[in-house]
Design an enzyme around this catalytic site. Structure first.
Site, mmCIF file in Angstrom:
data_model
loop_
_atom_site.group_PDB
_atom_site.id
_atom_site.type_symbol
_atom_site.label_atom_id
_atom_site.label_comp_id
_atom_site.label_asym_id
_atom_site.label_seq_id
_atom_site.Cartn_x
_atom_site.Cartn_y
_atom_site.Cartn_z
ATOM 1 N N THR A 110 -12.633 8.581 -2.677
ATOM 2 C CA THR A 110 -13.078 8.990 -1.340
ATOM 3 C C THR A 110 -13.182 10.508 -1.172
ATOM 4 O O THR A 110 -12.440 11.261 -1.812
ATOM 5 C CB THR A 110 -12.070 8.440 -0.293
ATOM 6 N N GLU A 141 -11.963 11.981 1.142
ATOM 7 C CA GLU A 141 -10.666 12.436 1.664
ATOM 8 C C GLU A 141 -9.830 13.116 0.577
ATOM 9 O O GLU A 141 -8.829 13.767 0.885
ATOM 10 C CB GLU A 141 -9.892 11.266 2.273
ATOM 11 N N TYR A 185 -3.090 8.794 3.287
ATOM 12 C CA TYR A 185 -4.185 8.023 2.678
ATOM 13 C C TYR A 185 -4.842 8.836 1.558
ATOM 14 O O TYR A 185 -5.044 8.335 0.446
ATOM 15 C CB TYR A 185 -5.226 7.676 3.763
ATOM 16 N N LYS A 200 -4.930 7.879 -2.415
ATOM 17 C CA LYS A 200 -6.207 7.762 -3.130
ATOM 18 C C LYS A 200 -6.303 8.787 -4.271
ATOM 19 O O LYS A 200 -7.008 8.560 -5.250
ATOM 20 C CB LYS A 200 -7.368 7.941 -2.159
HETATM 21 P P1 NAP Z 1 -12.204 -1.768 4.944
HETATM 22 O O1 NAP Z 1 -13.345 -2.343 5.738
HETATM 23 O O2 NAP Z 1 -11.018 -1.254 5.647
HETATM 24 O O3 NAP Z 1 -11.741 -2.918 3.910
HETATM 25 C C1 NAP Z 1 -10.538 -2.830 3.227
HETATM 26 C C2 NAP Z 1 -10.299 -4.132 2.498
HETATM 27 O O4 NAP Z 1 -9.043 -4.048 1.815
HETATM 28 C C3 NAP Z 1 -10.211 -5.358 3.416
HETATM 29 O O5 NAP Z 1 -10.817 -6.452 2.780
HETATM 30 C C4 NAP Z 1 -8.706 -5.582 3.530
HETATM 31 O O6 NAP Z 1 -8.345 -6.913 3.826
HETATM 32 C C5 NAP Z 1 -8.294 -5.231 2.112
HETATM 33 N N1 NAP Z 1 -6.865 -4.971 1.988
HETATM 34 C C6 NAP Z 1 -6.074 -4.240 2.816
HETATM 35 N N2 NAP Z 1 -4.798 -4.275 2.376
HETATM 36 C C7 NAP Z 1 -4.782 -5.045 1.278
HETATM 37 C C8 NAP Z 1 -3.749 -5.493 0.404
HETATM 38 N N3 NAP Z 1 -2.480 -5.149 0.601
HETATM 39 N N4 NAP Z 1 -4.087 -6.283 -0.644
HETATM 40 C C9 NAP Z 1 -5.381 -6.655 -0.834
HETATM 41 N N5 NAP Z 1 -6.398 -6.281 -0.032
HETATM 42 C C10 NAP Z 1 -6.095 -5.495 1.022
HETATM 43 O O7 NAP Z 1 -12.726 -0.615 3.984
HETATM 44 P P2 NAP Z 1 -14.222 -0.258 3.522
HETATM 45 O O8 NAP Z 1 -14.796 0.681 4.491
HETATM 46 O O9 NAP Z 1 -14.925 -1.500 3.159
HETATM 47 O O10 NAP Z 1 -13.917 0.599 2.220
HETATM 48 C C11 NAP Z 1 -13.804 -0.028 0.948
HETATM 49 C C12 NAP Z 1 -12.983 0.860 0.028
HETATM 50 O O11 NAP Z 1 -13.627 2.126 -0.105
HETATM 51 C C13 NAP Z 1 -11.589 1.181 0.511
HETATM 52 O O12 NAP Z 1 -10.764 1.281 -0.631
HETATM 53 C C14 NAP Z 1 -11.713 2.534 1.178
HETATM 54 O O13 NAP Z 1 -10.486 3.211 1.132
HETATM 55 C C15 NAP Z 1 -12.754 3.180 0.287
HETATM 56 N N6 NAP Z 1 -13.618 4.168 0.912
HETATM 57 C C16 NAP Z 1 -14.255 3.888 2.090
HETATM 58 C C17 NAP Z 1 -15.143 4.807 2.623
HETATM 59 C C18 NAP Z 1 -15.896 4.522 3.899
HETATM 60 O O14 NAP Z 1 -16.379 5.477 4.516
HETATM 61 N N7 NAP Z 1 -16.040 3.265 4.299
HETATM 62 C C19 NAP Z 1 -15.382 6.017 1.949
HETATM 63 C C20 NAP Z 1 -14.732 6.249 0.742
HETATM 64 C C21 NAP Z 1 -13.863 5.309 0.220
HETATM 65 P P3 NAP Z 1 -8.273 -7.438 5.363
HETATM 66 O O15 NAP Z 1 -9.703 -7.757 5.734
HETATM 67 O O16 NAP Z 1 -7.398 -8.620 5.274
HETATM 68 O O17 NAP Z 1 -7.710 -6.317 6.180
HETATM 69 O O1 F7E Z 2 -12.705 9.361 11.546
HETATM 70 C C1 F7E Z 2 -12.408 11.727 14.271
HETATM 71 C C2 F7E Z 2 -11.300 11.665 13.262
HETATM 72 O O2 F7E Z 2 -11.469 7.224 11.241
HETATM 73 C C3 F7E Z 2 -13.766 10.264 11.408
HETATM 74 C C4 F7E Z 2 -12.392 5.955 6.111
HETATM 75 O O3 F7E Z 2 -13.359 5.011 5.761
HETATM 76 O O4 F7E Z 2 -13.891 7.776 5.714
HETATM 77 C C5 F7E Z 2 -13.073 7.172 6.695
HETATM 78 O O5 F7E Z 2 -12.072 8.081 7.144
HETATM 79 C C6 F7E Z 2 -13.466 11.513 12.233
HETATM 80 C C7 F7E Z 2 -12.058 12.079 12.008
HETATM 81 O O6 F7E Z 2 -13.002 8.108 9.432
HETATM 82 C C8 F7E Z 2 -11.547 9.370 16.898
HETATM 83 O O7 F7E Z 2 -10.236 12.544 13.610
HETATM 84 C C9 F7E Z 2 -12.264 11.408 16.768
HETATM 85 O O8 F7E Z 2 -12.133 13.467 11.925
HETATM 86 O O9 F7E Z 2 -13.988 7.182 11.461
HETATM 87 P P1 F7E Z 2 -12.777 7.867 10.978
HETATM 88 P P2 F7E Z 2 -12.291 9.068 8.371
HETATM 89 O O10 F7E Z 2 -10.972 9.514 8.822
HETATM 90 O O11 F7E Z 2 -13.285 10.118 8.008
HETATM 91 C C10 F7E Z 2 -13.208 8.211 4.524
HETATM 92 C C11 F7E Z 2 -14.246 8.777 3.578
HETATM 93 C C12 F7E Z 2 -12.381 7.155 3.927
HETATM 94 O O12 F7E Z 2 -12.177 7.104 2.715
HETATM 95 C C13 F7E Z 2 -11.577 6.322 4.866
HETATM 96 O O13 F7E Z 2 -11.188 5.112 4.235
HETATM 97 O O14 F7E Z 2 -13.528 11.163 13.606
HETATM 98 N N1 F7E Z 2 -12.138 10.947 15.500
HETATM 99 N N2 F7E Z 2 -11.898 10.465 17.648
HETATM 100 C C14 F7E Z 2 -11.706 9.683 15.541
HETATM 101 N N3 F7E Z 2 -11.453 8.789 14.567
HETATM 102 C C15 F7E Z 2 -11.044 7.554 14.925
HETATM 103 N N4 F7E Z 2 -10.808 6.630 13.969
HETATM 104 N N5 F7E Z 2 -10.853 7.215 16.247
HETATM 105 C C16 F7E Z 2 -11.084 8.088 17.261
HETATM 106 O O15 F7E Z 2 -10.914 7.760 18.444
#
Ligand code: NAP
Ligand code: F7E
Length: 350
Positions: free
Chosen positions: A132, A134, A157, A161
């Site tokens: 990620t 992050e 987090y 990661k």
């Molecule tokens: P997500 O919607 O939060 O999905 C996370 C998945 O992990 C869900 O299926 C969840 O199951 C499962 N999970 C949580 N805890 C677990 C455990 N203890 N054992 C097995 N499975 C578990 O995330 P996403 O947005 O699809 O992202 C997919 C991956 O890419 C994640 O690893 C995330 O950190 C990474 N990532 C995401 C982004 C982004 O912007 N979306 C960017 C960079 C990296 P439940 O449905 O039961 O909760």
């Molecule tokens: O926040 C700000 C918050 O929670 C984005 C995950 O998929 O992407 C995701 O992480 C921004 C942050 O995503 C609210 O402070 C303001 O600056 O949607 P987010 P994230 O933290 O960027 C990365 C790449 C991953 O890997 C992660 O798994 O928005 N923000 N107000 C807020 N964020 C949330 N959630 N809620 C608010 O009310």
């Protein structure tokens, strides 16, 4: 020809559901790991499960990334060609409240899979780790991050990661496992979890224009993110494992927008007028409707994080070149897709 077999952890999540669809289209047999939950957690994949075409191609297994035996047994039983480790406690804000659990799932969970691959000596397995943006965290002079940029995570987090990133790289170098990291920047979709900021906004605004009286409370409105579409990004996850040798790739659009700009783009798509007033914690957005001003959004410090990543923008030139990354969705397309979906959802709730 024998079908390829893929195992997806996190199949019930946003990316897992899109990736499962993609791999089934590519004629894979897809196995997914789901967790025991007291309420239904398969809403994003139910349509795949019930489709009769997938009867012999799609299988779900109970398991958990915190449970080494379940991880080992599933891999041993399936002996997949490819493993996509998408399972994680993926919410940055929540990771401050549950740091140890986040480390267990999003950090050590990866080690559990790699150890199973090593121990079972299944040479054919290719492993994808969902890394990620992050990892970068701290922004030095608004720079743009690529595969060589310095890591400086700013949340539990991000640190979990970071462990996963490096253990993937170490197992590749030490044991010759085909293991690659996709360093993906934020990607969203109509299937995004509703506690992430983009979906929180699209769910709220679409309900609002259908008459909801609610107010939206948000944290830092000025944070900037490089937002892409999950459907484009899962295609890159697959392509990363189709390379001849294991490598790490940044996947990003190269454009960054603030949370406020995301809201303004939603408002444009919905053809509503909003105005901003106040500054910092007192900043508010109002909805102008028939010349009447209605409070729409308030800043609430409960959504501030103890440590914020202010600005993330990625340089995906390597992916553009080697993976032929050509995203179908730009920022406006992404917003339109989310709004269209959530409008229908909001109508169905009336
Ligand atoms: P997500 O919607 O939060 O999905 C996370 C998945 O992990 C869900 O299926 C969840 O199951 C499962 N999970 C949580 N805890 C677990 C455990 N203890 N054992 C097995 N499975 C578990 O995330 P996403 O947005 O699809 O992202 C997919 C991956 O890419 C994640 O690893 C995330 O950190 C990474 N990532 C995401 C982004 C982004 O912007 N979306 C960017 C960079 C990296 P439940 O449905 O039961 O909760
Ligand atoms: O926040 C700000 C918050 O929670 C984005 C995950 O998929 O992407 C995701 O992480 C921004 C942050 O995503 C609210 O402070 C303001 O600056 O949607 P987010 P994230 O933290 O960027 C990365 C790449 C991953 O890997 C992660 O798994 O928005 N923000 N107000 C807020 N964020 C949330 N959630 N809620 C608010 O009310």
């Amino acid at each position: 020809m024998k079908k390829k077999v893929a195992l997806i952890t996190g199949i019930s999540g946003q990316d897992g559901s899109y990736l499962a669809e993609l791999l089934l289209k590519k004629n894979y047999v897809v196995h997914g790991v789901i967790r025991k939950s007291s309420s239904f957690n398969t809403g994003r994949i139910d349509h795949i499960y019930v489709d009769p075409h997938n009867k012999t191609n799609f299988y779900l297994h109970y398991g958990d990334l915190t449970d080494s035996n379940s991880v080992y047994n599933i891999i041993n039983n399936i002996k997949p060609d490819e493993i996509y480790n998408l399972g994680a406690q993926s919410h940055v804000g929540v990771s401050f409240d549950n740091p140890e659990y986040t480390a267990e799932v999003s950090g050590i969970g990866t080690l559990r899979i790699l150890e199973a691959i090593r121990f079972l000596k299944i040479k054919k397995i290719k492993f994808y780790q969902a890394s990620t943006s992050e990892l970068f965290g701290e922004t030095y002079n608004k720079n743009i991050f690529n595969e060589n940029s310095k890591f400086h995570p700013k949340s539990p987090y991000g640190v979990a990661k970071l462990y996963s990133f490096w253990i993937t790289s170490v197992y590749r170098e030490s044991y010759g496992i085909f293991a690659s990291n996709g360093i993906l920047f934020n990607h969203e979709s109509p299937r995004r979890g509703e506690t992430f900021v983009t979906r929180k906004i699209t769910r709220f605004l679409t309900r609002k224009i259908l008459g909801s009286k609610d107010i939206l409370y948000l944290g830092n409105l000025n944070a900037k993110r490089d937002w892409g579409h999950a459907a484009d990004y899962v295609e890159m996850q697959w392509r990363i494992l189709q390379q001849k040798k294991p490598e790490d790739f940044v996947v990003a659009t190269g454009n960054a927008y603030s949370v406020k700009q995301f809201i303004e783009t939603c408002a444009k798509v919905l053809k509503i007028k909003i105005i901003w007033q106040g500054k910092g914690i007192n900043e508010r957005a109002y909805f102008i409707n028939n010349n009447k001003k209605e409070l729409l959004i308030k800043v609430d410090k409960r959504y501030f994080r103890p440590n914020e990543v202010h600005y993330l923008k990625g340089d995906a030139r390597k992916a553009f070149k080697k993976l032929r990354f050509k995203p179908k969705f730009n920022f406006k397309d992404l917003v339109e897709d989310m709004i269209k979906h959530d409008l229908e959802l909001a109508r169905s709730e009336l």
